[in-house]
Design an enzyme around this catalytic site. Structure first.
Site, PDB file in Angstrom:
ATOM      1  N   CYS A 162      12.056 -32.625  52.137  1.00 25.10           N
ATOM      2  CA  CYS A 162      12.346 -31.910  51.017  1.00 25.10           C
ATOM      3  C   CYS A 162      13.459 -32.816  50.090  1.00 25.10           C
ATOM      4  O   CYS A 162      14.046 -33.501  50.753  1.00 25.10           O
ATOM      5  CB  CYS A 162      13.024 -30.721  51.078  1.00 25.10           C
ATOM      6  SG  CYS A 162      12.133 -29.444  52.055  1.00 25.10           S
ATOM      7  N   ARG A 201       9.816 -39.185  50.794  1.00 25.78           N
ATOM      8  CA  ARG A 201      10.449 -38.650  51.674  1.00 25.78           C
ATOM      9  C   ARG A 201       9.259 -37.601  52.514  1.00 25.78           C
ATOM     10  O   ARG A 201       9.558 -37.211  53.333  1.00 25.78           O
ATOM     11  CB  ARG A 201      11.523 -37.694  51.173  1.00 25.78           C
ATOM     12  CG  ARG A 201      12.503 -38.633  50.598  1.00 25.78           C
ATOM     13  CD  ARG A 201      13.745 -37.726  49.864  1.00 25.78           C
ATOM     14  NE  ARG A 201      14.251 -36.813  50.849  1.00 25.78           N
ATOM     15  CZ  ARG A 201      15.403 -36.975  51.254  1.00 25.78           C
ATOM     16  NH1 ARG A 201      16.323 -37.947  51.016  1.00 25.78           N
ATOM     17  NH2 ARG A 201      16.019 -35.939  51.936  1.00 25.78           N
ATOM     18  N   TRP A 233       8.840 -29.607  51.780  1.00 22.45           N
ATOM     19  CA  TRP A 233       8.130 -29.748  52.872  1.00 22.45           C
ATOM     20  C   TRP A 233       8.093 -28.576  53.794  1.00 22.45           C
ATOM     21  O   TRP A 233       9.336 -28.262  54.236  1.00 22.45           O
ATOM     22  CB  TRP A 233       8.794 -31.031  53.875  1.00 22.45           C
ATOM     23  CG  TRP A 233       7.999 -31.562  54.871  1.00 22.45           C
ATOM     24  CD1 TRP A 233       7.060 -32.355  54.826  1.00 22.45           C
ATOM     25  CD2 TRP A 233       8.250 -31.257  56.026  1.00 22.45           C
ATOM     26  NE1 TRP A 233       6.560 -32.768  56.022  1.00 22.45           N
ATOM     27  CE2 TRP A 233       7.386 -32.025  56.894  1.00 22.45           C
ATOM     28  CE3 TRP A 233       9.112 -30.453  57.101  1.00 22.45           C
ATOM     29  CZ2 TRP A 233       7.137 -32.049  58.263  1.00 22.45           C
ATOM     30  CZ3 TRP A 233       8.976 -30.425  58.441  1.00 22.45           C
ATOM     31  CH2 TRP A 233       8.180 -31.358  59.005  1.00 22.45           C
ATOM     32  N   ASN A 271      17.411 -27.639  50.594  1.00 16.32           N
ATOM     33  CA  ASN A 271      16.933 -28.776  51.777  1.00 16.32           C
ATOM     34  C   ASN A 271      17.716 -28.014  52.874  1.00 16.32           C
ATOM     35  O   ASN A 271      18.808 -27.699  52.906  1.00 16.32           O
ATOM     36  CB  ASN A 271      17.227 -30.063  51.404  1.00 16.32           C
ATOM     37  CG  ASN A 271      16.548 -30.771  50.224  1.00 16.32           C
ATOM     38  OD1 ASN A 271      15.676 -30.246  49.873  1.00 16.32           O
ATOM     39  ND2 ASN A 271      16.784 -32.056  50.255  1.00 16.32           N
ATOM     40  N   GLY A 272      16.908 -28.154  53.973  1.00 13.61           N
ATOM     41  CA  GLY A 272      17.405 -27.903  55.436  1.00 13.61           C
ATOM     42  C   GLY A 272      16.843 -26.482  55.803  1.00 13.61           C
ATOM     43  O   GLY A 272      15.789 -26.104  55.314  1.00 13.61           O
ATOM     44  N   GLU A 330       5.211 -48.761  69.654  1.00 13.67           N
ATOM     45  CA  GLU A 330       5.257 -48.799  67.997  1.00 13.67           C
ATOM     46  C   GLU A 330       3.923 -49.039  67.390  1.00 13.67           C
ATOM     47  O   GLU A 330       3.644 -48.324  66.337  1.00 13.67           O
ATOM     48  CB  GLU A 330       6.269 -49.837  67.648  1.00 13.67           C
ATOM     49  CG  GLU A 330       6.516 -50.280  66.170  1.00 13.67           C
ATOM     50  CD  GLU A 330       6.948 -48.835  65.426  1.00 13.67           C
ATOM     51  OE1 GLU A 330       7.527 -47.706  65.920  1.00 13.67           O
ATOM     52  OE2 GLU A 330       7.103 -49.022  64.160  1.00 13.67           O
ATOM     53  N   LYS A 380       2.382 -46.352  64.691  1.00 15.66           N
ATOM     54  CA  LYS A 380       1.811 -46.707  63.466  1.00 15.66           C
ATOM     55  C   LYS A 380       0.536 -46.231  63.036  1.00 15.66           C
ATOM     56  O   LYS A 380       0.021 -45.476  61.921  1.00 15.66           O
ATOM     57  CB  LYS A 380       1.652 -48.165  63.148  1.00 15.66           C
ATOM     58  CG  LYS A 380       3.160 -48.915  62.925  1.00 15.66           C
ATOM     59  CD  LYS A 380       3.866 -48.662  61.566  1.00 15.66           C
ATOM     60  CE  LYS A 380       4.679 -47.395  61.612  1.00 15.66           C
ATOM     61  NZ  LYS A 380       6.015 -47.475  62.360  1.00 15.66           N
ATOM     62  N   GLU A 398       0.349 -42.297  62.874  1.00 13.05           N
ATOM     63  CA  GLU A 398       0.703 -41.607  61.585  1.00 13.05           C
ATOM     64  C   GLU A 398       0.077 -41.761  60.552  1.00 13.05           C
ATOM     65  O   GLU A 398       0.122 -40.750  59.543  1.00 13.05           O
ATOM     66  CB  GLU A 398       2.190 -41.793  61.597  1.00 13.05           C
ATOM     67  CG  GLU A 398       2.881 -43.278  61.352  1.00 13.05           C
ATOM     68  CD  GLU A 398       4.434 -43.295  61.263  1.00 13.05           C
ATOM     69  OE1 GLU A 398       5.010 -42.250  60.988  1.00 13.05           O
ATOM     70  OE2 GLU A 398       4.741 -44.243  61.538  1.00 13.05           O
ATOM     71  N   HIS A 430      -2.505 -45.669  86.063  1.00 11.33           N
ATOM     72  CA  HIS A 430      -2.024 -44.276  86.722  1.00 11.33           C
ATOM     73  C   HIS A 430      -2.347 -43.003  85.965  1.00 11.33           C
ATOM     74  O   HIS A 430      -1.746 -42.161  85.781  1.00 11.33           O
ATOM     75  CB  HIS A 430      -0.471 -44.228  87.060  1.00 11.33           C
ATOM     76  CG  HIS A 430      -0.324 -45.467  87.719  1.00 11.33           C
ATOM     77  ND1 HIS A 430      -0.145 -45.490  89.071  1.00 11.33           N
ATOM     78  CD2 HIS A 430       0.133 -46.665  87.441  1.00 11.33           C
ATOM     79  CE1 HIS A 430       0.130 -46.449  89.575  1.00 11.33           C
ATOM     80  NE2 HIS A 430       0.584 -47.240  88.576  1.00 11.33           N
ATOM     81  N   LYS A 477       9.505 -38.975  55.362  1.00 11.39           N
ATOM     82  CA  LYS A 477      10.338 -39.983  55.506  1.00 11.39           C
ATOM     83  C   LYS A 477      11.641 -40.006  56.137  1.00 11.39           C
ATOM     84  O   LYS A 477      12.019 -40.665  57.001  1.00 11.39           O
ATOM     85  CB  LYS A 477      10.627 -41.133  54.132  1.00 11.39           C
ATOM     86  CG  LYS A 477      11.241 -42.126  54.263  1.00 11.39           C
ATOM     87  CD  LYS A 477      10.511 -43.314  54.903  1.00 11.39           C
ATOM     88  CE  LYS A 477      11.114 -44.583  54.989  1.00 11.39           C
ATOM     89  NZ  LYS A 477      10.567 -45.428  56.273  1.00 11.39           N
TER      90      LYS A 477
HETATM   91  O1  M6R Z   1      15.366 -42.776  59.527  1.00 13.37           O
HETATM   92  P1  M6R Z   1      15.082 -42.862  60.912  1.00 13.37           P
HETATM   93  O2  M6R Z   1      15.097 -44.278  61.341  1.00 13.37           O
HETATM   94  O3  M6R Z   1      16.256 -42.253  61.628  1.00 13.37           O
HETATM   95  O4  M6R Z   1      13.862 -42.142  61.173  1.00 13.37           O
HETATM   96  C1  M6R Z   1      13.328 -41.659  62.518  1.00 13.37           C
HETATM   97  C2  M6R Z   1      11.835 -41.479  62.489  1.00 13.37           C
HETATM   98  O5  M6R Z   1      11.677 -40.142  61.608  1.00 13.37           O
HETATM   99  C3  M6R Z   1      11.032 -42.367  61.829  1.00 13.37           C
HETATM  100  O6  M6R Z   1      11.231 -43.749  62.490  1.00 13.37           O
HETATM  101  C4  M6R Z   1       9.624 -42.195  62.005  1.00 13.37           C
HETATM  102  O7  M6R Z   1       9.206 -42.097  63.175  1.00 13.37           O
HETATM  103  C5  M6R Z   1       8.781 -42.860  61.135  1.00 13.37           C
HETATM  104  N1  M6R Z   1       7.814 -42.371  60.500  1.00 13.37           N
HETATM  105  C6  M6R Z   1       7.991 -43.838  61.856  1.00 13.37           C
HETATM  106  O8  M6R Z   1       7.031 -45.013  61.107  1.00 13.37           O
END
Ligand code: M6R
Length: 621
Positions: free
Chosen positions: A2, A27, A74, A100-101, A494, A498, A501, A517, A616
């Site tokens: 949010c 975000r 959100w 927010n929260g 990683e 990517k 997501e 395994h 984000k």
């Molecule tokens: O802002 P941060 O690095 O603490 O965020 C952590 C994760 O939310 C962030 O890395 C998330 O996994 C991303 N969407 C990855 O691309």
């Protein structure tokens, strides 16, 4: 997650509110809304979907007024509908707020409020705050009807409301009877105030302010701010009126523009050589063959006594922490543990006083990482932040830290922050190595490797078109495996994250040998395996794992060093990247994996910069 914006001044509030909400789109959100005060009435417009829908609704029916707040939601409690969008009204339209929260005790409060006769218009937790506050405002006891301080009833009502809430909040509130005032309050959810000439701006991070002002006030937990066009007054829950520091906002509005790129993610992938140069700038000391940091705030003697590291983070930052674990253990010979922040915050691991905690976070606002940092601080451990966003909550609360200087990262899928985090990890490994047994010659060799890195990453970026062709070949597959060993195991995790997501394809990252395994059962001709197999200590071992996949009919895409013929003969597709030292391989190998995820997502018609369900900055638990 949010986003909040607010404006009080002499211009039409919705101009800033809409622009600010667009800047906060990165975000992640699913609905939006604004409220302004026009001729003593609250004017609310809310829509499910994109800010563009809100903008259209405001064109059809403009909301006038020079005081207002806005929100991108959100969903956490209740689906993304017009009704659940913020702002929420309290009393007989006497106030409206955005939140927010998460309010954890909202069910109990709601039950009480319903018995009291309140009618709820949404399923959200946030709406309880609006009703509670309206009730508190109506109480207006004798001692708060104070002629000297016209805001006394307002401050008292807000404080009496906030003490009833458990959970986290960033709040911006407008009141029918104080039409030129916004009240902002925070606990665990960031809020900033932009200071203009005869106007003030509210936002949940600095990005909406860029281009409007470079003066920023960071609100702290338990503070409420009473903001008018000409004044900011800050009241702390326990300390009463407190001052506020005006800081310099370090965001250049041109840095958050797309320029010639179709997506922020692609722009940020291409910004990596510069981001790495910035992360290295001024931090390499060739005379001492070590790294230098300005902000650790601990002496070399104190750092020398560190016997153990705990690295904590979420998501991509957690993967960078894993890269750091390999680097620090190899170069500095200090034990490292990598912990999910969401787990660490509720654990009680036995840590002694020689343990140093590093929280890695791009945004500096991730609630789990913040909570883990606070818990470790409370137990007396020195805490360090490795952070991108200057002035973010985690950066301010840690005892010391290192900024990435990667520039604003807008794409939800983290790219340049990841590689910059890995670079900072390598600097830490070098620094602590040199405090212990790493020789002067080894230190110089590492410095030379790091200095050469930006140019190697530039060359890795040249794989873009080739990876695009590979992406179109595999875009219809619904499962992927990502496999690597040692330094490249976190790179595999990683790469898989990517892809997941932004293209919504199921992908798993594994240590290449571990795949036998269990995950090998997934292998068939429609399940590609992406191998990271540069030449290095475990090169032949990874090739053996690759052959095991080929023997079972699985297609293989391999990321290899330039000129590697051995793997080229085995894999279905190869992507060549420049040769680098083992500890830098995850950085260079990540570049084509970012492209692969990006181009597959494009092929599948996905919204790369605003992937479904994601945010984000994850500011709820
Ligand atoms: O802002 P941060 O690095 O603490 O965020 C952590 C994760 O939310 C962030 O890395 C998330 O996994 C991303 N969407 C990855 O691309």
């Amino acid at each position: 997650m949010c986003g909040i914006v607010g404006y009080v001044g002499s211009n039409e509030a919705t101009d800033f509110l809409l622009e600010g909400l667009r800047r906060l789109e990165y975000r992640g959100y699913d609905s939006s809304g604004v409220v302004t005060i026009d001729e003593g009435e609250l004017q609310i417009t809310k829509t499910a979907g994109r800010v563009e829908e809100l903008s259209k609704a405001l064109k059809r029916s403009p909301a006038k007024g020079s005081t207002g707040v806005g929100h991108t939601r959100w969903a956490t409690h209740g689906p993304a509908t017009n009704e659940n969008s913020h702002p929420h009204l309290g009393g007989d339209r006497i106030l409206a707020l955005v939140h927010n929260g998460v309010i954890e005790n909202f069910r109990e409060i709601k039950q009480r409020l319903v018995q009291h006769g309140c009618v709820f218009a949404s399923d959200t937790d946030s709406e309880v705050i609006a009703h509670l506050l309206a009730i508190e405002l109506e109480k207006k006891t004798e001692d708060t009807l104070n002629e000297i301080d016209p805001y006394a009833p307002l401050v008292a009502a807000v404080q009496n409301t906030l003490v009833q809430l458990s959970g986290t909040f960033g709040l911006a509130i407008v009141f029918r009877d104080w039409p030129e005032t916004i009240v902002a309050a925070r606990l665990g959810s960031p809020l900033v105030i932009g200071v203009g000439e005869g106007e003030h701006f509210i936002a949940s991070d600095g990005s909406p302010l860029a281009g409007h002002t470079d003066k920023i006030v960071y609100l702290a937990d338990h503070e409420i701010a009473i903001v008018t066009a000409d004044a900011i007054r800050v009241v702390h829950r326990d300390q009463g009126d407190v001052g506020h520091d005006v800081k310099l906002l370090e965001i250049d509005s041109t840095e958050v523009e797309l320029n010639e790129y179709p997506h922020y993610m692609l722009k940020e992938i291409f910004e990596q050589p510069e981001a790495i140069r910035n992360a290295l700038r001024g931090r390499l000391d060739k005379d001492e063959a070590t790294a230098v940091f300005g902000g650790l705030n601990l002496s070399a003697q104190q750092l020398q006594k560190v016997k153990r590291f705990v690295l904590t983070a979420c998501g991509t930052s957690w993967h960078a922490s894993l890269v750091g674990e390999y680097m620090i253990e190899a170069l500095a010979r200090i034990p490292v543990e990598v912990e999910y922040a969401s787990e660490l915050r509720y654990r009680n691991p036995p840590l002694d006083t020689s343990t140093l905690l590093f929280a890695l976070t791009q945004s500096g606002e991730t609630i789990d990482t913040l909570a883990a940092l606070r818990e470790m601080k409370r137990k007396g451990h020195p805490t360090m932040a490795i952070c991108n966003v200057v002035g973010s909550t985690i950066a301010r609360e840690a005892d010391g830290g290192i900024y990435l200087h990667a520039g604003p990262e807008v794409g939800v899928a983290s790219t340049k922050a990841f590689t910059a985090q890995c670079v900072v990890m390598s600097l830490l490994a070098l620094y602590f190595g040199r405090l212990h047994h790493l020789s002067y010659e080894d230190g110089l060799r590492i410095i030379a490797d790091l200095e050469a890195l930006p140019e190697k990453v530039e060359r890795a970026l040249e794989t873009s078109n080739h990876v695009r062709q590979i992406a179109s070949k595999y875009a219809n597959c619904n499962n992927f495996l990502y496999l690597g060993r040692q330094y490249n195991f976190p790179a595999a995790l990683e790469g898989a994250l990517k892809l997941k997501e932004i293209s919504y394809i199921h992908a798993e990252g594994y240590p290449a040998a571990e795949m036998k395994h269990g995950p090998i059962a997934l292998v068939d001709e429609k399940t590609p395996s992406v191998f990271i197999v540069p030449r290095g200590a475990v090169y032949q071992k990874v090739i053996a794992n690759l052959e095991e996949i080929k023997a079972r009919g699985g297609p293989v895409i391999a990321v290899v060093d330039e000129g590697d013929h051995q793997v080229a003969d085995l894999a279905d597709d190869i992507i060549e990247v420049p040769k680098v030292a083992d500890f830098l391989q995850p950085i260079v190998a990540s570049i084509p994996l970012q492209f692969l995820a990006y181009y597959i997502a494009l092929e599948r018609g996905c919204d790369v910069d605003k992937p479904r369900n994601l945010a984000k900055s994850v500011t709820v638990e």
